[in-house]
Scaffold this motif. Structure first.
Motif, PDB file in Angstrom:
ATOM      1  N   THR A 300      23.719  13.072  -0.874  1.00 39.40           N
ATOM      2  CA  THR A 300      22.759  11.978  -1.015  1.00 39.40           C
ATOM      3  C   THR A 300      23.163  10.742  -0.222  1.00 39.40           C
ATOM      4  O   THR A 300      22.485   9.711  -0.286  1.00 39.40           O
ATOM      5  CB  THR A 300      22.574  11.590  -2.495  1.00 39.40           C
ATOM      6  OG1 THR A 300      23.855  11.282  -3.066  1.00 39.40           O
ATOM      7  CG2 THR A 300      21.917  12.711  -3.287  1.00 39.40           C
ATOM      8  N   SER A 301      24.254  10.825   0.521  1.00 34.34           N
ATOM      9  CA  SER A 301      24.712   9.703   1.346  1.00 34.34           C
ATOM     10  C   SER A 301      24.181   9.837   2.768  1.00 34.34           C
ATOM     11  O   SER A 301      24.432  10.848   3.435  1.00 34.34           O
ATOM     12  CB  SER A 301      26.245   9.673   1.367  1.00 34.34           C
ATOM     13  OG  SER A 301      26.718   8.871   2.432  1.00 34.34           O
ATOM     14  N   GLY A 302      23.475   8.820   3.231  1.00 35.98           N
ATOM     15  CA  GLY A 302      22.971   8.851   4.597  1.00 35.98           C
ATOM     16  C   GLY A 302      24.100   8.927   5.614  1.00 35.98           C
ATOM     17  O   GLY A 302      23.995   9.617   6.627  1.00 35.98           O
ATOM     18  N   ALA A 303      25.194   8.208   5.357  1.00 40.53           N
ATOM     19  CA  ALA A 303      26.320   8.232   6.288  1.00 40.53           C
ATOM     20  C   ALA A 303      26.922   9.631   6.371  1.00 40.53           C
ATOM     21  O   ALA A 303      27.282  10.104   7.456  1.00 40.53           O
ATOM     22  CB  ALA A 303      27.381   7.220   5.844  1.00 40.53           C
ATOM     23  N   TRP A 304      27.021  10.311   5.230  1.00 37.49           N
ATOM     24  CA  TRP A 304      27.575  11.667   5.249  1.00 37.49           C
ATOM     25  C   TRP A 304      26.624  12.630   5.934  1.00 37.49           C
ATOM     26  O   TRP A 304      27.055  13.515   6.675  1.00 37.49           O
ATOM     27  CB  TRP A 304      27.869  12.147   3.825  1.00 37.49           C
ATOM     28  CG  TRP A 304      28.624  13.447   3.797  1.00 37.49           C
ATOM     29  CD1 TRP A 304      29.967  13.632   3.824  1.00 37.49           C
ATOM     30  CD2 TRP A 304      28.036  14.769   3.777  1.00 37.49           C
ATOM     31  NE1 TRP A 304      30.272  14.978   3.823  1.00 37.49           N
ATOM     32  CE2 TRP A 304      29.106  15.702   3.793  1.00 37.49           C
ATOM     33  CE3 TRP A 304      26.734  15.247   3.745  1.00 37.49           C
ATOM     34  CZ2 TRP A 304      28.897  17.079   3.770  1.00 37.49           C
ATOM     35  CZ3 TRP A 304      26.529  16.627   3.739  1.00 37.49           C
ATOM     36  CH2 TRP A 304      27.604  17.528   3.744  1.00 37.49           C
ATOM     37  N   ARG A 305      25.327  12.475   5.707  1.00 41.33           N
ATOM     38  CA  ARG A 305      24.359  13.358   6.365  1.00 41.33           C
ATOM     39  C   ARG A 305      24.432  13.210   7.889  1.00 41.33           C
ATOM     40  O   ARG A 305      24.234  14.170   8.624  1.00 41.33           O
ATOM     41  CB  ARG A 305      22.947  13.089   5.849  1.00 41.33           C
ATOM     42  CG  ARG A 305      22.735  13.526   4.419  1.00 41.33           C
ATOM     43  CD  ARG A 305      21.253  13.602   4.059  1.00 41.33           C
ATOM     44  NE  ARG A 305      20.562  12.340   4.167  1.00 41.33           N
ATOM     45  CZ  ARG A 305      20.482  11.424   3.211  1.00 41.33           C
ATOM     46  NH1 ARG A 305      21.082  11.628   2.048  1.00 41.33           N
ATOM     47  NH2 ARG A 305      19.812  10.308   3.387  1.00 41.33           N
ATOM     48  N   GLN A 306      24.738  12.001   8.345  1.00 43.95           N
ATOM     49  CA  GLN A 306      24.909  11.815   9.785  1.00 43.95           C
ATOM     50  C   GLN A 306      26.125  12.601  10.279  1.00 43.95           C
ATOM     51  O   GLN A 306      26.094  13.226  11.347  1.00 43.95           O
ATOM     52  CB  GLN A 306      25.078  10.331  10.115  1.00 43.95           C
ATOM     53  CG  GLN A 306      25.154  10.029  11.603  1.00 43.95           C
ATOM     54  CD  GLN A 306      23.885  10.390  12.346  1.00 43.95           C
ATOM     55  OE1 GLN A 306      22.785  10.257  11.804  1.00 43.95           O
ATOM     56  NE2 GLN A 306      24.015  10.848  13.575  1.00 43.95           N
ATOM     57  N   LYS A 307      27.196  12.593   9.502  1.00 42.77           N
ATOM     58  CA  LYS A 307      28.379  13.380   9.861  1.00 42.77           C
ATOM     59  C   LYS A 307      28.052  14.875   9.851  1.00 42.77           C
ATOM     60  O   LYS A 307      28.535  15.626  10.703  1.00 42.77           O
ATOM     61  CB  LYS A 307      29.518  13.088   8.890  1.00 42.77           C
ATOM     62  CG  LYS A 307      30.084  11.682   8.983  1.00 42.77           C
ATOM     63  CD  LYS A 307      31.188  11.481   7.952  1.00 42.77           C
ATOM     64  CE  LYS A 307      31.737  10.067   7.998  1.00 42.77           C
ATOM     65  NZ  LYS A 307      32.806   9.865   6.981  1.00 42.77           N
ATOM     66  N   ALA A 308      27.263  15.295   8.870  1.00 47.88           N
ATOM     67  CA  ALA A 308      26.876  16.702   8.798  1.00 47.88           C
ATOM     68  C   ALA A 308      26.108  17.104  10.058  1.00 47.88           C
ATOM     69  O   ALA A 308      26.384  18.158  10.658  1.00 47.88           O
ATOM     70  CB  ALA A 308      26.026  16.951   7.550  1.00 47.88           C
ATOM     71  N   ALA A 309      25.151  16.286  10.462  1.00 51.84           N
ATOM     72  CA  ALA A 309      24.384  16.577  11.679  1.00 51.84           C
ATOM     73  C   ALA A 309      25.298  16.597  12.896  1.00 51.84           C
ATOM     74  O   ALA A 309      25.145  17.442  13.791  1.00 51.84           O
ATOM     75  CB  ALA A 309      23.277  15.539  11.852  1.00 51.84           C
ATOM     76  N   GLN A 310      26.246  15.683  12.938  1.00 51.04           N
ATOM     77  CA  GLN A 310      27.178  15.629  14.067  1.00 51.04           C
ATOM     78  C   GLN A 310      28.021  16.896  14.138  1.00 51.04           C
ATOM     79  O   GLN A 310      28.220  17.469  15.210  1.00 51.04           O
ATOM     80  CB  GLN A 310      28.096  14.405  13.922  1.00 51.04           C
ATOM     81  CG  GLN A 310      29.014  14.170  15.115  1.00 51.04           C
ATOM     82  CD  GLN A 310      28.269  13.683  16.338  1.00 51.04           C
ATOM     83  OE1 GLN A 310      27.402  12.820  16.236  1.00 51.04           O
ATOM     84  NE2 GLN A 310      28.586  14.230  17.496  1.00 51.04           N
ATOM     85  N   GLY A 311      28.515  17.342  12.980  1.00 53.38           N
ATOM     86  CA  GLY A 311      29.328  18.553  12.964  1.00 53.38           C
ATOM     87  C   GLY A 311      28.556  19.782  13.410  1.00 53.38           C
ATOM     88  O   GLY A 311      29.056  20.599  14.200  1.00 53.38           O
TER      89      GLY A 311
END
Length: 322
Positions: A300-311
């Protein structure tokens, strides 16, 4: 902000007291009258002969420096709200690599349509997946607070699309909340096949029990039954999955699943229509367990979702570069 003027400068011509004229003023004036024209002629000759020494003026240097500043985009909030879903990227891509995926086609498959719950009859009908029949689609899972898997997958898909497009890839989504429901799992496979995709990634989040944590990547098993024949794609799909798993773990800091895959983060399945019917390299990624409170805090964290997309993006890039 208020501003207080500094003390008067005795040499300020605007209203400050003027010093008495020096006896040396006239000789100095005469000397300057002689020296200035000579200096001016020298400067003109120097400029004419191209004596700048750096090959161009300041504007040319700035234009040719290539020092483009990174542009950061604010992550979305914990409820997955995005003002411009397609514009969330960690930074502008390196100009040297911006065209590295030119000519490559990537299909992103955001698992579950947000409107599926409103069309239960349609998504419950069965479709042929080669090995057997299966439901067209499902509604997906959600966190205990109600943040749905469908919202999560679409948000990550938007972020991933932006990152890949910055690399020069052609990116297609199987759905963008732009249809009443679905597509069904067989159609999801056909979309990637019809696009002649170089890679397809289906994005999901799991709905397992509390305490079950981590991500896993699902690979297609070797299937040859009915319309399904995965023999040509199992090898490259496994390679794609391994690269995504490695980069996802490194970028997000998440660990491979502690409840499936024996700690490898990789699982092979033969019962998923989206994999069975694919004729191009394809994997699923379950980014975490929405039913575990610790994983849910990440999802639910936007910052983490950005990391997920990056990975995920970095894994795809590594795969496509060979």
């Amino acid at each position: 902000m208020s501003y207080t003027s500094p003390p008067s400068d005795p040499f300020d011509p605007f209203g400050s007291p003027q010093p008495r004229r020096s006896r040396l003023r006239r000789p100095l004036t005469v000397a300057l009258a002689v020296l200035v024209p000579g200096a001016l002629l020298g400067w003109l000759a120097y400029g004419t002969l191209g004596g700048t020494g750096d090959g161009g003026d300041g504007a040319d240097r700035a234009a040719g420096s290539g020092a483009t500043p990174s542009v950061l985009h604010s992550p979305t909030d914990g409820e997955g709200k995005t003002g411009d879903p397609g514009a969330t990227a960690s930074a502008t891509s390196d100009p040297k690599g911006s065209d590295s995926l030119k000519g490559k086609v990537v299909v992103i498959d955001p698992g579950h349509n947000p409107a599926n719950a409103e069309h239960t009859a349609e998504i419950n009908r069965t479709v042929d997946i080669g090995t057997n029949s299966k439901e067209c689609d499902t509604t997906g899972t959600s966190t205990n607070s109600g943040y749905s898997e469908a919202r999560f997958t679409l948000d990550v898909a938007h972020r991933l699309r932006t990152l890949l497009q910055q690399r020069g890839a052609t990116v297609k989504l199987t759905q963008d909340a732009d249809r009443p429901y679905g597509p069904c799992v067989d159609e999801r496979a056909r979309i990637g096949n019809a696009a002649h995709a170089d890679a397809v990634v289906s994005i999901h989040a799991d709905g397992s029990g509390t305490g079950n944590r981590g991500f896993h990547v699902i690979l297609p098993g070797s299937v040859r039954a009915g319309a399904a024949d995965t023999r040509a794609i199992t090898g490259p799909s496994k390679n794609l999955g391994k690269l995504i798993a490695d980069d996802f773990a490194r970028t997000t800091g998440s660990s491979p699943s502690n409840y499936i895959g024996d700690g490898t983060g990789l699982v092979t399945r033969e019962d998923l229509g989206g994999l069975n019917l694919s004729t191009v390299p394809k994997v699923f990624i379950e980014c975490g367990n929405m039913r575990d409170s610790k994983d849910a805090a990440l999802l639910t964290s936007g910052a983490w979702r950005q990391k997920a997309a990056q990975g995920i993006s970095e894994g795809i890039v590594s795969f496509l570069r060979g």
